[in-house]
Design a protein around this motif. Structure first.
Motif, mmCIF file in Angstrom:
data_model
loop_
_atom_site.group_PDB
_atom_site.id
_atom_site.type_symbol
_atom_site.label_atom_id
_atom_site.label_comp_id
_atom_site.label_asym_id
_atom_site.label_seq_id
_atom_site.Cartn_x
_atom_site.Cartn_y
_atom_site.Cartn_z
ATOM 1 N N LYS A 135 -40.453 12.236 -33.645
ATOM 2 C CA LYS A 135 -39.706 12.897 -34.712
ATOM 3 C C LYS A 135 -39.063 14.181 -34.230
ATOM 4 O O LYS A 135 -37.864 14.410 -34.437
ATOM 5 C CB LYS A 135 -40.641 13.216 -35.878
ATOM 6 N N SER A 136 -39.844 15.034 -33.567
ATOM 7 C CA SER A 136 -39.306 16.346 -33.200
ATOM 8 C C SER A 136 -38.200 16.196 -32.164
ATOM 9 O O SER A 136 -37.173 16.879 -32.234
ATOM 10 C CB SER A 136 -40.418 17.232 -32.662
ATOM 11 N N THR A 137 -38.383 15.287 -31.206
ATOM 12 C CA THR A 137 -37.362 15.108 -30.183
ATOM 13 C C THR A 137 -36.058 14.641 -30.793
ATOM 14 O O THR A 137 -34.982 15.166 -30.494
ATOM 15 C CB THR A 137 -37.841 14.057 -29.159
ATOM 16 N N ASN A 138 -36.170 13.640 -31.692
ATOM 17 C CA ASN A 138 -34.941 13.112 -32.258
ATOM 18 C C ASN A 138 -34.330 14.044 -33.280
ATOM 19 O O ASN A 138 -33.122 14.008 -33.500
ATOM 20 C CB ASN A 138 -35.226 11.736 -32.879
ATOM 21 N N LEU A 139 -35.149 14.882 -33.885
ATOM 22 C CA LEU A 139 -34.596 15.899 -34.771
ATOM 23 C C LEU A 139 -33.673 16.806 -33.982
ATOM 24 O O LEU A 139 -32.569 17.150 -34.436
ATOM 25 C CB LEU A 139 -35.742 16.705 -35.392
ATOM 26 N N ALA A 140 -34.087 17.176 -32.771
ATOM 27 C CA ALA A 140 -33.245 18.036 -31.946
ATOM 28 C C ALA A 140 -31.965 17.317 -31.550
ATOM 29 O O ALA A 140 -30.881 17.912 -31.523
ATOM 30 C CB ALA A 140 -34.013 18.471 -30.697
ATOM 31 N N LYS A 141 -32.068 15.997 -31.302
ATOM 32 C CA LYS A 141 -30.857 15.262 -30.925
ATOM 33 C C LYS A 141 -29.873 15.219 -32.081
ATOM 34 O O LYS A 141 -28.657 15.369 -31.898
ATOM 35 C CB LYS A 141 -31.228 13.825 -30.552
ATOM 36 N N VAL A 142 -30.403 15.002 -33.287
ATOM 37 C CA VAL A 142 -29.511 14.960 -34.446
ATOM 38 C C VAL A 142 -28.870 16.315 -34.671
ATOM 39 O O VAL A 142 -27.693 16.424 -35.010
ATOM 40 C CB VAL A 142 -30.301 14.503 -35.694
ATOM 41 N N ALA A 143 -29.659 17.388 -34.444
ATOM 42 C CA ALA A 143 -29.110 18.732 -34.599
ATOM 43 C C ALA A 143 -27.974 18.964 -33.614
ATOM 44 O O ALA A 143 -26.929 19.520 -33.956
ATOM 45 C CB ALA A 143 -30.218 19.754 -34.403
ATOM 46 N N TYR A 144 -28.177 18.497 -32.383
ATOM 47 C CA TYR A 144 -27.139 18.658 -31.369
ATOM 48 C C TYR A 144 -25.867 17.937 -31.780
ATOM 49 O O TYR A 144 -24.757 18.464 -31.654
ATOM 50 C CB TYR A 144 -27.676 18.119 -30.041
ATOM 51 N N TRP A 145 -26.040 16.704 -32.276
ATOM 52 C CA TRP A 145 -24.863 15.920 -32.652
ATOM 53 C C TRP A 145 -24.113 16.578 -33.800
ATOM 54 O O TRP A 145 -22.882 16.655 -33.806
ATOM 55 C CB TRP A 145 -25.323 14.509 -33.040
ATOM 56 N N LEU A 146 -24.883 17.082 -34.785
ATOM 57 C CA LEU A 146 -24.233 17.710 -35.923
ATOM 58 C C LEU A 146 -23.493 18.971 -35.492
ATOM 59 O O LEU A 146 -22.396 19.260 -35.958
ATOM 60 C CB LEU A 146 -25.263 18.057 -36.995
ATOM 61 N N GLN A 147 -24.131 19.678 -34.558
ATOM 62 C CA GLN A 147 -23.480 20.890 -34.083
ATOM 63 C C GLN A 147 -22.156 20.583 -33.429
ATOM 64 O O GLN A 147 -21.190 21.343 -33.545
ATOM 65 C CB GLN A 147 -24.389 21.547 -33.041
ATOM 66 N N GLN A 148 -22.106 19.460 -32.707
ATOM 67 C CA GLN A 148 -20.872 19.096 -32.038
ATOM 68 C C GLN A 148 -19.756 18.839 -33.034
ATOM 69 O O GLN A 148 -18.586 18.894 -32.676
ATOM 70 C CB GLN A 148 -21.085 17.827 -31.223
ATOM 71 N N HIS A 149 -20.140 18.496 -34.260
ATOM 72 C CA HIS A 149 -19.125 18.252 -35.273
ATOM 73 C C HIS A 149 -18.949 19.441 -36.178
ATOM 74 O O HIS A 149 -18.551 19.295 -37.334
ATOM 75 C CB HIS A 149 -19.509 17.009 -36.086
#
Lengths: 259, 636
Positions: B443-457
């Motif tokens: 969960k925590s790892t993928n939460l960071a990935k989703v945050a990164y993706w959202l930041q890119q947008h």
């Protein structure tokens, strides 16, 4: 070098033999054969030309519950029989529209396809889009606002589909169920759709290089989206599948499937 | 009595409804049946329950696959009508004789239907009476007996017609009782599988009452915790949880530092994290700007479609060789039949092909009961269909299964999160996403990935550390937040996660963040107090998206996890509209080569779409689910 010359000599011999053979054929037969060949080639070309003319397929699409199946049967038979439920498969038919049965003269039959609107069956639409000569996008004018996001996304997907953009397929935004008092007018629906598509345009084009599924973007940069920005013609009409007021739809279909 | 009986085409046009029963149905049960059952590939189920304000219906259906017709009967759930299955099959037979694709109105069918219904009702009445005349039965056995009667009805029909032709002087009742006794013999001769099975069940159950109770219990237990029979199981869980709860406070009160004999008690603190100032950056942590490259969410998936046809050709003879021995004759005849085009597909024809498909699905890590249900559904949709010439049965079955899989994996609603975020932004509320799942799925790892993706947008993100249980969880999120340069809301350990989440959302509203990603502690689906805590978090904060994080390595447990999570969320919710799992995040996808079945199991059991797929441990390893590739891999 010797091989080359040998081959040249053999080729010359063969060509001489061929010419002798042809000269041996009596001339009427020869002319007949050539004439046949020419006719065949002309025939093939003309078939290809005819195929390039527009197909007579009209698609009925829209969200689930907007009234496509009722409209399909109304166009075909003049009545919607006993009602319809959620379609699980497309309804297809090639026929002359019901109101034109009265007309005299030869009328070209229309290949009408009613594609199910359920989101799980969305892939069926992709099969029919390349062959469509015109698209009727049916919108439920009664339950418009609760579903506006889904409707606009569906319309956006259709308008940005590669085949639709390339063929400049005309789209009719048909507001169905207008016989009810609380149904919205077509102008209202048009404005709301333009606003929603504008929002979609911004969010989808904010994505970098490869978007989710859309191959093209709509509209002109910097301007608020308007249906007139589309390269294909988008018109709006009202209809009521239940009571049978479908004249505008029929005119649209007839306009784009030339008799 | 029967509320309504409809006949409609697969394209949606209603061909006939029963006009005698004039009641309009409350709500829209037929549409709901189609959308949530038939299109979800659950058409192998026996019945469907529909609840609307003011009515509780049960729906039963049957297909006529050759003509493309669906027959649906609706009745009140409190009345256990037994003749419905029988009536449906009779209606199917008689209607298929009358059916004409050009005709749209079948008013003369009313008469036929009325006769059929009266016959069916009369038979049910008679059987009930004759059964009651027999030995006295207990409540549960009566139920089994009624099932038995329903099984006998089919046999009754044929002999009943023959019986009326005979003219005897006997009374009708006497004749019927003779016939019922005669049927029990005839059934064995007719060799109808379902009837024999019912009969066998009836026999076993009447043997001893004790046996009935146990078997009933087992059946109820296998259905799951849902249902009244599960009360016992819930009670036992309740007892366990109260014991655990009693133990926990006692433990908390007396927990002290352990003192080992040889080591001197240390007083220095055990926290080795580096001291950080609030605003500055730490020297050790590097900021990850956007230079890790674009997230794989935005990259197009490239998959080779040219090898598809070769694989199919190679596979076909391979799958035929498997059941080699006695099937050589079968293979040759199937080829012959494929050329001539056999009349109608029967269950026996579909059986081996479906079995092979089920085995193949299970080798791809699809849960066993999901594969079973899918095969039943495909069977229901193919039975009775005409086999077109030059196609083998196995290829027809494969095509139907592929269609069904694409249908299941295609999302039911839009999974465009960016659009939802923009919509929330307009309303000036933050978009709240809660990550739930069992322990150790990522969960925590993928939460960071989703945050990164959202930041890119260009979306401003805030993290909320609501995992206040596991040591190091808050530090883990803090590190991610620092690397990505996004704010994090944390309250340390041993705090109530629901309250932390609430305060995080308030903070986000204050400083204008668009999205709040809430990390929760991992919990097993059977752990009652933890599930209650999770439910409290969700009820209190009403997030916009509840994302269930599941790993792709999971096998049959996926079904259990998802169904229990959904069930607990719906049982323990306080409002009338319970928030269930909205989407699935599939993790550790890079560790499975082609055993992608977990995706199918999860989507089938929960009905929610897969929104993201995690395929690695760096920030860019997040992508979308490619439906066609997965279906291809599953059927390879």
């Amino acid at each position: 070098m010797d091989n080359w010359e040998d081959m040249k000599i053999v080729a010359e011999q063969w060509s001489k033999q061929g010419i002798e053979f042809v000269q041996q054929i009596p001339s009427p037969q020869l002319y007949a054969a050539i004439a046949l060949l020419l006719l065949a080639t002309i025939w093939l070309f003309s078939i290809r030309l005819f195929r390039r003319t527009k197909s007579n397929t009209v698609l009925l699409s829209g969200l689930s519950g907007s009234g496509k199946t009722m409209l399909f049967y109304r166009l075909r038979d003049g009545s919607s029989h006993q009602g319809a439920v959620t379609s699980m498969e497309p309804n297809e038919g090639t026929f002359v529209l019901h109101y034109e049965n009265i007309k005299k003269g030869k009328v070209k039959p229309v290949h009408l396809v009613d594609v199910p609107g359920h989101s799980r069956l969305r892939s069926k639409l992709e099969e029919y889009l390349p062959r469509a000569a015109a698209i009727v996008f049916v919108v439920d004018a009664l339950e418009f606002l609760p579903n506006i996001r889904a409707v606009s996304e569906y319309l956006y997907d259709i308008l940005t589909n590669a085949s639709v953009v390339k063929n400049k397929t005309p789209v009719l935004l048909c507001c169905n169920k207008t016989d009810k008092i609380t149904a919205h007018t077509k102008e209202f629906i048009r404005k709301q759709m333009e606003k929603e598509i504008e929002k979609l345009r911004c969010s989808r084009s904010a994505v970098s290089t490869a978007d989710i599924t859309n191959d093209f973007t709509l509209g002109i940069e910097g301007e608020v989206f308007n249906f007139s920005h589309c390269h294909n013609k988008v018109t709006v009409a009202e209809a009521s599948g239940l009571t049978g007021e479908i004249d505008q739809v029929q005119d649209f279909i007839r306009e784009h499937v030339k008799p | 009595m029967l509320e309504q009986l409809l006949i409609f085409t697969r394209g949606g046009l209603i061909l006939w409804t029963c006009k005698e029963i004039g009641n309009a149905l409350k709500g829209s049960p037929i549409d709901t049946l189609i959308r949530s059952c038939l299109l979800e590939e659950r058409s192998g189920a026996v019945s469907f329950n529909y609840d609307a304000p003011g009515a509780a219906y049960t729906l039963k259906w049957t297909f006529h696959n050759d003509l493309g017709l669906v027959f649906v009967a609706v009745y009140q759930r409190i009345l256990h009508l037994l003749y419905v299955d029988d009536l449906l099959s009779m209606v199917k037979q008689s209607f298929s004789e009358v059916y004409d694709p050009k005709r749209m109105a079948y008013n003369d069918f009313d008469e036929t239907f009325r006769q059929l219904r009266m016959e069916a009702e009369a038979r049910a009445e008679e059987l009930r009476k004759t059964k009651q005349v027999g030995k006295p039965v207990t409540g549960s056995v009566k139920k089994q007996g009624q099932v038995l009667k329903a099984g006998l009805e089919g046999g009754n029909k044929r002999v009943g017609e023959g019986g009326t032709k005979k003219d005897d002087g006997d009374g009708i009742k006497g004749k019927v009782s003779n016939l019922t006794n005669g049927h029990s013999n005839e059934n064995h001769k007719m060799g109808d599988d379902s009837q024999e099975a019912d009969r066998a069940n009836g026999k076993e159950n009447t043997s001893s009452n004790v046996a009935v109770d146990i078997s009933k219990l087992q059946k109820l237990r296998s259905k799951g915790v849902r249902g009244r029979g599960g009360v016992r199981k819930a009670d036992s869980i309740g007892n366990k949880s109260s014991k655990v709860a009693a133990a926990e406070p006692a433990k908390k009160a007396t927990k002290k530092n352990r003192v080992w004999d040889d080591a001197a008690p240390k007083q220095s603190k055990l926290d080795f994290t580096d001291s950080v100032d609030d605003n500055g950056n730490n020297d050790h942590v590097e900021v990850v700007a956007a230079d890790q490259g674009e997230s794989m969410m935005d990259k197009e998936e490239v998959f080779s479609s040219d090898s598809e046809s070769d694989d199919d050709d190679d596979d076909e003879p391979g799958s035929d060789e498997k059941p080699a021995e006695a099937k050589k004759k079968g293979w040759f005849s199937s080829v012959f039949q494929s050329i001539t085009g056999k009349a109608n597909l029967e269950k026996t024809d579909l059986g081996p092909a479906l079995k092979a498909l089920k085995e193949r699905l299970m080798t791809k890590n699809v849960a066993e009961e999901i594969a079973e249900k899918l095969c039943e559904s495909v069977e229901a949709s193919l039975e009775g269909k005409k086999l077109s010439s030059f196609t083998r049965i196995s290829s027809t079955v494969q095509a139907a299964m592929e269609d069904a899989l694409v249908r299941i994996l295609t999302p039911r609603r839009s999974i465009d999160i960016l659009r939802d975020v923009h919509a929330s932004k307009e309303q000036r509320k933050p978009y709240v996403v809660v990550f739930v799942g069992v322990n150790g799925v990522g969960k925590s790892t993928n939460l960071a990935k989703v945050a990164y993706w959202l930041q890119q947008h260009k979306v401003s993100v805030m993290m909320a550390a609501c995992d206040t249980f596991r040591s190091g969880a808050v530090e883990q999120l803090r590190t991610h937040a620092r690397r990505l340069q996004i704010p994090i809301f944390e309250k340390g350990y041993e705090k109530d996660p629901a309250v932390v989440a609430k305060e995080a959302i308030q903070e986000a509203t204050r400083n204008g963040s668009d999205v709040v990603l809430v990390d929760t502690a991992g919990r097993m689906q059977d752990n009652e107090p933890l599930m209650r805590a999770l439910s409290k978090l969700i009820n209190l904060n009403q997030p916009d998206l509840v994302l269930f994080v599941g790993e792709a390595l999971v096998g049959n447990d996926a079904v259990d996890q998802l169904s229990k999570f959904n069930q607990k969320l719906s049982d323990l919710s306080t409002s009338g509209n319970p928030r269930l799992i909205d989407g699935i995040l599939l993790t550790k996808f890079d560790t499975i080569d082609d055993k992608v079945g977990a995706a199918l199991s999860m989507v089938y059991i929960s009905g929610s779409p897969v929104m993201f797929v995690g395929c690695g441990q760096s920030y860019t390893d997040l992508k979308k689910l490619n439906v066609k590739a997965i279906v291809k891999t599953l059927l390879k």
